[in-house]
Design a protein around this motif. Structure first.
Motif: not given
Lengths: 296, 296
Positions: B97-104
Motif C-alpha cells: 500500500t505504501l508503494i502505491d501511495l505516490p499514485f494517489s
C-alpha cells in the motif's frame, strides 16, 4: 495497468500457484532487497511526506481551520470534488461501454482502439490541457459550434469536467475489461435458457459480476481526478470562486510565500487521497473475493 | 460466440458506434489537434520553433531527468518486486500500500513536500543555503519530484507478474548450484522481461510528461529549469501557439511510441502467459481442479 490487473486476476483464478509455505526464505536476497525497498521508500516518499505532517502541526488549530475553510478554498473543494464526481460518473458509463464493445464485439481496427484507450496515461497532461482548450475554445473545432448555441465548454467548470473525463477514462476501461473477459458464458447461457431477455441477463447476471470492478474503476478515476493539475489549469480559466481547483490554490499560496496555508490545504488533500487509497484497496479485495467466488 | 451471448445486430452496431464516437471525441480529436495546431503556419514555422535554444535546453533537461529517474525506479521496482513476490513476511500488504501511495498523492502535493524539506524555510534549507547547494527551484528538485511521481510504476507491474510465476524455477536454479545473482540474471529476468519493458516505458512516459509536481519545484528559469511540459506552458501563456504546440507535438509523438511499445509488450506477455498455462503440469496437482485447462 491493464496487465497488472489481468495478471492479478489470473493469479486469483484456479490456475493460482500452489500454496508456497515451504518455499520461505530458500531464495537468497531477502534482506538486501527488503532493506533497499524500505530505505528508498523512506527516502523518497515517507520522510518528505512526513515533512508535510510536521509542518501542519506547527500551525495552531484556528490557523489551520481558517486556512482550509476560507471561502475561496471551500469553493475550490466544491469544484474539484463536484467535477471529479461528474467526470467519474461519465467515465463509469462510457468506460463500461468501451470495455464491453472491446471484449464482446469484433470490428475493424479494434486493436488500435484498444491501444488508444491508454492514451491519457501516455500523453503528458499539459499537452492534453492545451489541446483540449484549442478544440473547445470559441474558435476551436467543437467550440465554434457549441458557443453559438450558448454552450461554453472552455474556461469554465465545463472545461474542468471534460479534462477530467479525458484523464480518468482508461482507469474504468482497464479495470472492467479483464473482469468482463472472465465472466462465465455458462451463466449467461443458463439465463437465456431460463427465458431471460438479453437486458435481464445483462442487468441481473453480468452486471453484478462486474459491479465491484466498475466501482473500483470509478474510485480510481475519481481519485486521479481530484489531484489532477496539468490538464485542468489550461482549460479552467482559473477564476477565483468559479473555476479554481484545489491544487491551483496550493500553487498560488506557494507563489505568495504562504507556506503555512499551502501546507494546510495540501494536508486536507493528502488525507482525502489516503482515504480514497484505502477505499480502493478494500474494493479490490472485495472484487477478488467476488470473482474468486464466482469461479469456485 | 453463441447466440445466447450476443445482442441483436442493431444493438451491437449502436453500441459500437456510440463507443467509437466517444473515443473519437475524447481521444482522437485532442491528439489530432496537437499536430494540426503545430503545423498551422506550415513546416517552416514548425522547424523554426523546434530549433529555438530554449526548446533545446528543455528537451535536454527532460531527457536527463528521465535518464536518472527511470533507472532509479527500475532498481527499486525490481528489488521491491523480488522481496514482495518471492517471500512471505509480516506487513507485506502494508508495504504494498505504501508503494502505491505516490499514485494517489496529487502531483502538486508531491512537489510541495520537497519544497518543505529542501526549500529556504524547510528542514534542510538553512544548511543547504550555508553550503550553497540548490535543490529546490533547480535541477535536483525536478529529478526528485519526477522520481516521486513515477515511483510505483515498475514495482506495480512486476509484483503481480512475479507472484503469478511463483518460485519453482528459481528454486530449481538454486538446487542446481546457481548463485543468487545468476538465478536472477538467467532465470527470473527472462521471465519478467516484457513486464519490465512495459513498466519502464510507462514510467518513462510519465517522467518525461510530468507537469504538476515539476512545476512546483522548478524555478521556471527559461533555458535552465524548464522541462518540455513547462516550456509548453510558458510558450502557451505567451500566446506563441505554434511554438507551444510544436514542442507539445514531440511529447505527443513520445506518447504514440509509448503506446506502440506498450501494446507489443502486452501481446508478448499474454502469449507467454498462455504458453505457460498450456505447459503440462510437471507434478500431479494436489486436489486436482476440474476447471484446470478449461478456463485458460
Amino acid at each position: 495497468m491493464n496487465n497488472t490487473l489481468r495478471v492479478a486476476l489470473a493469479s486469483a483464478s484456479p490456475m493460482a500457484p500452489l500454496p508456497r509455505r515451504a518455499t520461505r526464505r530458500v531464495l537468497p536476497g531477502f534482506n538486501i532487497t527488503l532493506g533497499f525497498t524500505v530505505f528508498y521508500l523512506s527516502l523518497i516518499v515517507l520522510i518528505p511526506l512526513s515533512a508535510l505532517i510536521f509542518k501542519t502541526f506547527t500551525l495552531t488549530w484556528p490557523q489551520f481551520w481558517e486556512a482550509v475553510t476560507a471561502p475561496r478554498v471551500v469553493a475550490s473543494y466544491r469544484l474539484t470534488f463536484g467535477a471529479s464526481f461528474t467526470a467519474a460518473c461519465v467515465n463509469a458509463v462510457f468506460g463500461l461501454l468501451v470495455a464491453w464493445v472491446l471484449v464482446r464485439y469484433s470490428f475493424p481496427g479494434k486493436k488500435i482502439v484498444d491501444a488508444l484507450v491508454d492514451l491519457p496515461f501516455a500523453l503528458p497532461t499539459a499537452v492534453a490541457g492545451i489541446s483540449l482548450t484549442a478544440i473547445l475554445a470559441g474558435n476551436g473545432w467543437i467550440g465554434q459550434y457549441t458557443e453559438p448555441l450558448g454552450l461554453q465548454l472552455a474556461f469554465n467548470p465545463n472545461g474542468v469536467v471534460i479534462a477530467l473525463i479525458f484523464i480518468g477514462l482508461p482507469f474504468v476501461v482497464r479495470t472492467v475489461q479483464p473482469v468482463l473477459e472472465d465472466t462465465e458464458k455458462e451463466l449467461e447461457e443458463a439465463a437465456t435458457c431460463l427465458g431471460a431477455t438479453r437486458w435481464q441477463t445483462f442487468s441481473r447476471v453480468i452486471f453484478p459480476c462486474i459491479a465491484p470492478a466498475l466501482l473500483t474503476g470509478f474510485a480510481m478515476a475519481f481519485a486521479r481526478a481530484v489531484g489532477e493539475y496539468g490538464s485542468v489549469i489550461f482549460i479552467a480559466g482559473n477564476m477565483p470562486m468559479i473555476s479554481e481547483i484545489t491544487p491551483l490554490i496550493i500553487i498560488s499560496k506557494l507563489e505568495q510565500y504562504d507556506y503555512a496555508g499551502a501546507t494546510a490545504v495540501a494536508t486536507v488533500m493528502l488525507v482525502i487521497s489516503f482515504i480514497l487509497l484505502l477505499l480502493i484497496n478494500g474494493l479490490q479485495t472485495w472484487q477478488r473475493k467476488r470473482s474468486g467466488g464466482v469461479m469456485a | 460466440m453463441s447466440a445466447a451471448r450476443t445482442e441483436a445486430p442493431w444493438v451491437r452496431r449502436t453500441l459500437i458506434g456510440v463507443a467509437l464516437v466517444f473515443m473519437f471525441l475524447f481521444l482522437v480529436l485532442p491528439l489530432a489537434a496537437v499536430f494540426t495546431e503545430a503545423l498551422r503556419k506550415g513546416w517552416d514555422a514548425y522547424w523554426e520553433a523546434l530549433q529555438e535554444p530554449d526548446a533545446w535546453s528543455a528537451i535536454r533537461l527532460t531527457l536527463m531527468t528521465a535518464a536518472i529517474a527511470v533507472p532509479l525506479n527500475l532498481v527499486f521496482g525490481v528489488a521491491a518486486a523480488w522481496c514482495i513476490a518471492k517471500y512471505e513476511f509480516r506487513g507485506k500488504s502494508f508495504l504494498t500500500t505504501l508503494i502505491d501511495l505516490p499514485f494517489s498523492v496529487s502531483p502538486v502535493v508531491a512537489g510541495l513536500i520537497y519544497v518543505l524539506v529542501f526549500g529556504a524555510q524547510g528542514w534542510f534549507g538553512p544548511w543547504l543555503m550555508a553550503h550553497d547547494i540548490k535543490i529546490v527551484f533547480a535541477v535536483p528538485g525536478i529529478i526528485l519530484a519526477t522520481v516521486f511521481v513515477t515511483f510505483p510504476f515498475i514495482a506495480r507491474e512486476l509484483i503481480p507478474l512475479m507472484q503469478a510465476q511463483g518460485n519453482d524455477e528459481e528454486q530449481a536454479a538454486q538446487v542446481l548450484g546457481a548463485s543468487g545473482w545468476q538465478t536472477f540474471w538467467y532465470v527470473t529476468l527472462p521471465n519478467i522481461k516484457w513486464g519490465l519493458i512495459y513498466g519502464v516505458i510507462l514510467c518513462n512516459a510519465r517522467a518525461m510528461g510530468e507537469f504538476g509536481a515539476v512545476s512546483v519545484v522548478s524555478g521556471h528559469i527559461r533555458g535552465q529549469t524548464n522541462t518540455m511540459p513547462l516550456h509548453v506552458e510558458v510558450l502557451y501563456n505567451e500566446y506563441q501557439s505554434v511554438a507551444a504546440f510544436a514542442v507539445a507535438s514531440l511529447l505527443a509523438l513520445l506518447a504514440l511510441v509509448t503506446l506502440v511499445i506498450k501494446s507489443v509488450a502486452e501481446w508478448r506477455m499474454e502469449a507467454e502467459m498462455k504458453a505457460l498455462a498450456e505447459l503440462p503440469p510437471e507434478q500431479p496437482t494436489p486436489a486436482a481442479n476440474p476447471l484446470l485447462g478449461q478456463t485458460l
